[in-house]
Design a protein around this motif. Structure first.
Motif, short mmCIF file in Angstrom:
data_model
loop_
_atom_site.label_atom_id
_atom_site.label_comp_id
_atom_site.label_asym_id
_atom_site.label_seq_id
_atom_site.Cartn_x
_atom_site.Cartn_y
_atom_site.Cartn_z
N UNK A 17 52.63 36.75 57.50
CA UNK A 17 51.39 36.82 58.20
C UNK A 17 50.74 38.03 57.65
N UNK A 18 51.37 39.12 57.28
CA UNK A 18 50.98 40.30 56.66
C UNK A 18 50.74 40.07 55.26
N UNK A 19 51.21 39.51 54.50
CA UNK A 19 51.05 38.78 53.10
C UNK A 19 49.41 38.03 53.21
N UNK A 20 49.53 37.36 54.16
CA UNK A 20 48.10 36.62 54.20
C UNK A 20 46.93 37.53 54.51
N UNK A 21 47.09 38.45 55.26
CA UNK A 21 46.15 39.60 55.83
C UNK A 21 45.73 40.50 54.62
N UNK A 22 46.87 40.70 53.79
CA UNK A 22 46.63 41.73 52.71
C UNK A 22 45.69 41.03 51.79
N UNK A 23 46.06 39.66 51.32
CA UNK A 23 45.37 38.90 50.31
C UNK A 23 44.19 38.29 50.61
N UNK A 24 43.73 38.10 52.10
CA UNK A 24 42.66 37.37 52.36
C UNK A 24 41.65 37.85 51.97
N UNK A 25 41.41 38.98 51.60
CA UNK A 25 39.99 39.73 51.15
C UNK A 25 40.01 39.94 49.79
N UNK A 26 41.02 39.28 48.95
CA UNK A 26 41.03 39.41 47.46
C UNK A 26 39.74 38.59 47.14
N UNK A 27 38.81 39.43 45.97
CA UNK A 27 37.68 38.83 45.55
C UNK A 27 37.88 37.73 44.45
N UNK A 28 38.54 36.56 44.39
CA UNK A 28 38.88 36.02 43.38
C UNK A 28 37.81 35.50 42.46
N UNK A 29 36.71 35.12 43.34
CA UNK A 29 35.46 34.45 42.40
C UNK A 29 34.90 35.65 41.70
N UNK A 30 34.77 36.91 42.38
CA UNK A 30 34.21 37.97 41.48
C UNK A 30 35.01 38.53 40.35
N UNK A 31 36.39 38.47 40.58
CA UNK A 31 37.21 38.75 39.43
C UNK A 31 37.12 37.87 38.38
N UNK A 32 37.16 36.70 38.57
CA UNK A 32 36.89 35.40 37.52
C UNK A 32 35.45 35.59 36.97
N UNK A 57 30.87 28.59 33.33
CA UNK A 57 32.09 27.82 32.93
C UNK A 57 33.17 28.43 32.68
N UNK A 58 33.19 29.38 31.89
CA UNK A 58 34.50 29.98 31.72
C UNK A 58 34.92 30.77 33.02
N UNK A 59 34.02 31.38 33.85
CA UNK A 59 34.57 31.82 35.29
C UNK A 59 35.24 30.84 36.01
N UNK A 60 34.76 29.74 36.00
CA UNK A 60 35.45 28.37 36.48
C UNK A 60 36.74 28.38 36.29
N UNK A 61 36.89 28.49 34.90
CA UNK A 61 38.30 28.03 34.29
C UNK A 61 39.18 29.12 34.58
N UNK A 62 38.70 30.66 34.54
CA UNK A 62 39.61 31.66 35.18
C UNK A 62 40.06 31.66 36.53
N UNK A 63 38.98 31.21 37.25
CA UNK A 63 39.35 31.16 38.74
C UNK A 63 40.32 30.07 38.86
#
Length: 373
Positions: free
Chosen positions: A5-20, A41-47
């Protein structure tokens, strides 16, 4: 359960789309290999790479087989797009760096710092696993591309040599093979000597020719040269006359004939088309050689024949200079003269006469070429 649960809470706010998206924009802007790529398109591939990596971190597990295959396919895609391995890995490092910065921003504000450090360490372990998979996929597809390209080049070169390409196809073939459509080239033809194979012969010739076609099935190596290769190539090879691309088959015919001469007479050098017409005649007229062989050496066998043929060959090679021939054979000049005299007495052939000398030379060359006893 609490750790999950703690792992989930830690990573739930990770901005995956922004990073990609930011990684893709940086690549298009800064990396020449990605300059013509569409950033979205490159962003979608990285995501598609970032998300399964995050999923494995949330669940505290290694990558699944399906995820590994997906990463390998991603590496293969970059190879298909013509992106070399080094800029591809540089892009991977840039994306991983941005992803870690985002993860670090989340981790430093998390209540359980021990878990945050553990997840950060696992992140780099996942990056290693992902990089291994994408590199494996890239190299596999690159190897497939090289093989296909080589097969295409081999086919085009073979068709050029055989005169099977139409004039309309010549510009394309010249471009793929790196040849000058306006230039003339010489075909080179080699058959491996006894005890050597095609690939060994190909390696020997590699530094002397523009391109090579090694054909183990046909037991030959065929290549092209812009100029006559060095005579001291180290293997018997025939060289055809210079011809334009549309007429390379003419050069091939002459190169094959010259190569057969070089091989038959043990000439470990480049032999030009028409260079040794008498040797060519010896090969073309074996029945004449057999008759002359019997005329000259029918009266001796075994070691006596070997001694006599070596003596006569050395004498003719020395232009009838007995002293020079004797030095080559490590015998006294009088011994050599005695052998010549007994040969004349037995056969009636006198090497002082041009026709008799030619008869002996022809018989010697036939013996060398076919190994008759």
């Amino acid at each position: 359960m609490e750790e999950a649960e703690e792992r989930r809470r830690l990573l739930e706010g990770f901005p995956a789309e922004r990073v990609a998206a930011e990684s893709a924009a940086a690549l298009v802007r800064e990396a020449p290999a990605y300059g013509d790529h569409d950033a979205q398109r490159l962003g979608r591939e990285l995501l598609a790479i970032v998300e399964p990596t995050l999923a494995s971190l949330r669940e505290g597990r290694d990558l699944t087989g399906e995820e590994t295959v997906r990463f390998e396919d991603f590496g293969a895609l970059r190879a298909e797009q013509g992106i070399a391995l080094e800029p591809f890995l540089e892009a991977f490092r840039l994306t991983a760096r941005r992803a870690f910065d985002a993860l670090y921003a989340l981790a430093r504000n998390h209540d359980d710092q021990a878990l945050a450090l553990e997840v950060a360490g696992e992140f780099w372990a996942r990056c290693d696993q992902v990089s291994i998979a994408v590199v494996r996929g890239h190299r596999r597809r690159e190897a497939e591309r090289v093989r296909v390209d080589q097969e295409q080049r081999t086919l085009l070169l073979r068709q050029l040599l055989l005169g099977e390409l139409s004039v309309d196809w010549l510009p394309m073939a010249a471009d793929i093979l790196g040849l000058d459509l306006r230039a003339e080239y010489r075909v080179c033809y080699a058959v491996p000597e006894t005890g050597r194979d095609v690939l060994e012969t190909e390696r020997t010739l590699r530094g002397h020719l523009l391109m090579l076609l090694a054909e183990p099935g046909a037991d030959r190596v065929v290549g092209l040269a812009a100029a006559p290769p060095s005579r001291a190539v180290g293997v018997p090879v025939g060289v055809g006359p210079a011809r334009p691309l549309a007429r390379l088959n003419e050069s091939l015919v002459e190169a094959r004939r010259a190569g057969q001469v070089a091989l038959a007479f043990g000439l470990r050098r480049a032999v030009g088309s028409g260079e040794l017409p008498l040797h060519t005649a010896v090969l073309a007229l074996p029945e004449v050689g057999e008759r002359l062989l019997d005329r000259c050496f029918g009266h001796v066998r075994g070691e006596r024949r070997a001694t006599l043929t070596a003596t006569l060959d050395a004498y003719l090679e020395a232009d009838a200079n007995a002293e020079a021939a004797a030095a080559v054979l490590y015998v006294h000049p009088n011994t050599l003269r005695y052998r010549l005299r007994t040969f004349t007495e037995a056969t009636g052939l006198d090497l002082a006469h041009t026709q008799d000398a030619m008869t002996v030379w022809w018989a010697l060359r036939h013996l060398q070429a076919v190994g008759s006893e």
